[in-house]
Design an enzyme around this catalytic site. Structure first.
Site, short mmCIF file in Angstrom:
data_model
loop_
_atom_site.label_atom_id
_atom_site.label_comp_id
_atom_site.label_asym_id
_atom_site.label_seq_id
_atom_site.Cartn_x
_atom_site.Cartn_y
_atom_site.Cartn_z
CE LYS B 131 43.53 -63.08 94.25
NZ LYS B 131 44.26 -63.87 93.30
CB SER B 206 45.87 -66.26 95.84
OG SER B 206 45.56 -65.89 94.63
CB SER B 230 45.32 -68.16 92.27
OG SER B 230 46.14 -68.12 93.32
#
Lengths: 542, 542
Positions: B131, B206, B230
């Site tokens: 990420k 996310s 997330s």
């Protein structure tokens, strides 16, 4: 209303007096008698066996005699209870007294052992004292607040439930300072707790009732709490062992506290004891009881025998310690410096030679960086330097900034610790740090205002174990003249030192390890303690 | 100045395009093509071996072929890199692309294995996606902020350092929403990430870049973060396994983040993978690397094989699950309810019969208390109900009140969990909870605004592992008419469901265990996963 609180206090104190068996009252010596630690032996109240029991400072030995049935729990609990009551008359260390309840519990344990041949748990039969934050169902919990008088607990603290599971006998509760946020022990409900080694000195705080009680051998093991030094300061001021564990190793649930919801620096529970074996057995038993199944903030970390065997520290051979001689803010009093010197010499004599050369390097080559890199300062946001308390900024945003700074500090210090691998010569970073607990021994009442030596480890969440080293000796600890001072605080603390003021005060130090490494910290404190005992035995032979 | 940011974005996007090897560009299908998961097979860019490699969904199998040298790391990394680039062209999932650097690393690993016969570590040769919060030294880290364009990292995140130690090949970084605090993936720098199973739907967030990438089999294992869902939302929306660990089990140090200093509810890192073996190997390898020696907030908890063997859960026999059918606030869409029914039936068929009877009791007799007792509401202090974010009260005092409430909630829920021992018939409380991850599968872009099903476990700090169950089936998942609604939100979400909108969307669930019990949560998810596979195989035979 303005005077109503005095009525409440009068009533509470009267009830406390009533809770004391009349036959355990003694003729108290004059206030001018400072060292009262010998009174139990002299007062004629105790049988030889009671003196033998309460004189057994090794908790492991007490437990083995209880487990074998050589001593019953009723005998042991009675002996410590009597001594606790005598201690209370001399240094005012207790809050809740509940003799019948404790003896009934002890009798149940004895009956269980007799009928089954088995102990209830690893703390079978052992009386354990509790700081006045740890509710027992049905008993009052005032924590030194007049407004809490008459508040009877509806349930035990989780750690108390666990103590019952483990076979212990919770038997007294002990005094605290108002708000808990002060390193002496004084409140409007119960008054002031004195230091049994020298009653003109403070017992320390906030677990000062515990410190004084265990210091009088009125309890073999007590539980205190520590958010800035509140276990370690009373431990060192009263000549005890005491451990401040990392967050979450001892369950805090259902204990009462001040500043609830404050999470930036957490208060933790931990043991004070006349023996290191008491510290170890307490920590091991609690972990083995799986406190995380009762307290969501307790850490799921089993007792780790590998860590206790110092597998990550060369098996405990050739350890390398960093020594903090001073924190760059206040130079300690001569007895504290002597304790550091004695400990260093003892470790060298015990074969930790690598250590000797290396920790000198670690400390001297870097210009005392250990504490210097640790100041929690945020001038801009109005956060106080070297505060005993976590700061209370006005806004949540400022609190976040403080917490970010604290996190960065932890990261920085961890990386600094790792970097010492370059200097130790052992292939490992320093194994532990040995440091003062305070810049002084127990000080006169009202003078204990410097907790920087302890609070820094709370901010970092490092476990720290106090061990006794010596006592103030007016000859060996003559004042050392100084002309340069770091600042006014350093100067004022320097000027406080007069050997005659501190006669007989215990002197100790703390051993600090890495976060959540309680097993190794206890094991390394055993190494240091053994080295000190060996060194003292050699001197005694000369 | 007002338009300067557009320039910065144009430049950054141009540099991203340049970083893509031209020979890996494909002719993209029209926007109207919704399911793009088959494109890699169809586009003609991949060799059979590359399709075999990237079609190997089991991370453990990939690792064993890498360790034996059957497949080289250069081969495996090239195959996944190509597929990641194809995925990016289809669903816009990547941020930083650094092919040369990754292949150089892979070549080093191959050389090491060849010359020594030994792997560098348990993740030897495996490409891992990250990420856009996890800096790699020398690479830009924008985290979706235009103002961070041009910010090159001076050091790796600690977890990246550890991945290198473990032998992994970090090879791409993946897209995030602006501020990270949104359960879809869209920002001004890189634009929007789409769901590869149906591009009219969100990839979630996310960690939505990870979800879409791993969903395309463009990476066997990725690292996301989770503060309110997330990791789990992108995992479930893309048909993956994904674990939200408890605080401190995966080191967060030197990752970038938003809302820094906010400690009330902590973001955690964790894996998303096409296989449960990927989740397990990641968690085990990280723990065995002792991350607490690099990150002061990482917990000193070794990987626990006893816990993984479900010693505290009857050895994994006759497990008892609590099922959350709905959270009392929003009733899930038909496919999610069907997934719960399928899972329940599969567990009963797998011999967890005790479980079947008992989790019904646990849920029905108490009137869905599981979530009801969990609302984090403080109307007085203006704290929002069911918020995806931890609230940001104005004052530190209010923050403390919130934190106290959160602590009390954790205690209350733990005691509630313990109390289920009365209903399970196994002698244990429920072993785990099976629950929706969201009231729906992946929804159309801009419609994902309900994270209560995931966020509650962040507030409690319970580990939760997502597993795929099925896909939306217009026949089996016909709308179920309802006339009573809990509130307008419930009604609006109900009305959102039209089978044709959700065609091909993956459906999954989460398995939730007790705090810090990642080992057991993974093992119990294996039990559930195996039961589901067995049940599906039986149906396929009919």
């Amino acid at each position: 209303m303005a005077t109503a609180w005095r009525e409440l206090v009068r009533d509470k104190r009267a009830r406390q007096v009533e809770s004391i068996p009349k036959e355990w009252l003694i003729d108290c010596p004059a206030e001018a008698v400072l060292d009262v630690t010998k009174i139990p032996k002299q007062c004629g109240l105790f049988t030889a066996k009671e003196l033998e029991i309460t004189g057994t400072t090794d908790a492991a030995l007490l437990l083995s005699k209880l487990a074998s049935g050589e001593w019953s729990s009723v005998e042991v609990t009675t002996a410590f209870y009597k001594r606790a009551i005598v201690a209370h008359q001399l240094v005012n260390c207790l809050t809740e007294i509940f003799v019948e309840r404790a003896l009934a519990r002890a009798a149940e344990l004895d009956a269980h052992l007799k009928s089954t041949g088995k102990v209830v748990g690893p703390l079978h039969g052992l009386p354990i004292s509790l700081k006045d934050q740890l509710p027992l169902k049905g008993l009052e919990t005032t924590m030194g607040y007049v407004s809490w008088i008459g508040k009877f607990a509806e349930r035990n603290a989780v750690v108390v439930d666990i103590l019952y599971d483990l076979g212990a006998v919770p038997f007294v509760r002990t005094n605290v300072p108002q708000t808990l946020m002060w390193a002496e022990t004084y409140n409007n409900v119960f008054g002031r707790t004195l230091n049994p080694h020298n009653r003109s000195l403070t017992s320390g705080g906030s677990s000062g009732g515990e410190g004084a009680l265990v210091g009088m051998r009125g309890s073999p093991l007590g539980i205190g709490s520590d958010i800035g030094g509140s276990i370690r300061i009373p431990s060192v001021f009263n000549g005890l062992y005491g451990l401040r564990p990392s967050y979450g190793r001892v369950p805090y649930a259902h204990a009462v506290n001040s500043m609830e919801g404050q999470d930036s620096i957490l208060s933790v529970l931990g043991p004070l004891s006349s023996s290191l074996s008491g510290v170890k057995i307490f920590m091991k038993s609690i972990a083995e009881n799986r406190p995380w199944l009762r307290d969501p903030l307790a850490r799921r970390k089993k007792w780790d025998d590998e860590e206790y065997a110092l597998v990550e520290h060369g098996g405990g051979k050739n350890l390398c310690f960093g020594i903090i001689w001073n924190d760059g803010q206040v130079v300690p009093h001569p007895p504290v410096i002597r304790a550091l010197e004695m400990t260093k010499a003892a470790l060298i004599a015990a074969g930790h030679k690598g250590a000797a050369d290396d920790y000198r390097a670690v400390t001297s080559s870097t210009g005392e960086p250990i504490i210097n890199s640790m100041e929690i300062v945020d001038e801009e946001n109005g956060v106080v330097k070297n505060t005993f308390l976590p700061p209370m900024p006005a806004s949540a945003y400022h609190l976040w900034q403080f917490q970010k700074e604290r996190r960065d500090l932890r990261q920085e210090y961890l990386e600094y610790w790792n970097s010492t691998v370059e200097q130790t010569g052992t292939g490992r970073p320093v194994d532990a740090i040995i440091a003062p607990c305070a810049p002084y021994t127990a000080v006169p009442h009202g003078k204990n205002n410097n907790a920087a030596y302890t609070a820094v480890w709370n901010a970092l969440d490092y476990p720290a174990c106090v061990f006794p080293v010596t006592r103030v000796d007016p000859v060996l600890d003559a004042p050392r003249p100084r002309h340069d001072f770091i600042d006014d605080t350093d100067k004022a603390i320097h000027e406080l030192y007069k050997p005659e003021t501190f006669v007989n005060a215990p002197v100790g130090l703390q051993l600090v390890g890495r976060c959540q490494e309680e097993e190794a910290v206890i094991a390394m404190t055993e190494v240091v303690d053994a080295a000190l005992k060996e060194a003292k035995a050699k001197i005694a032979k000369l």
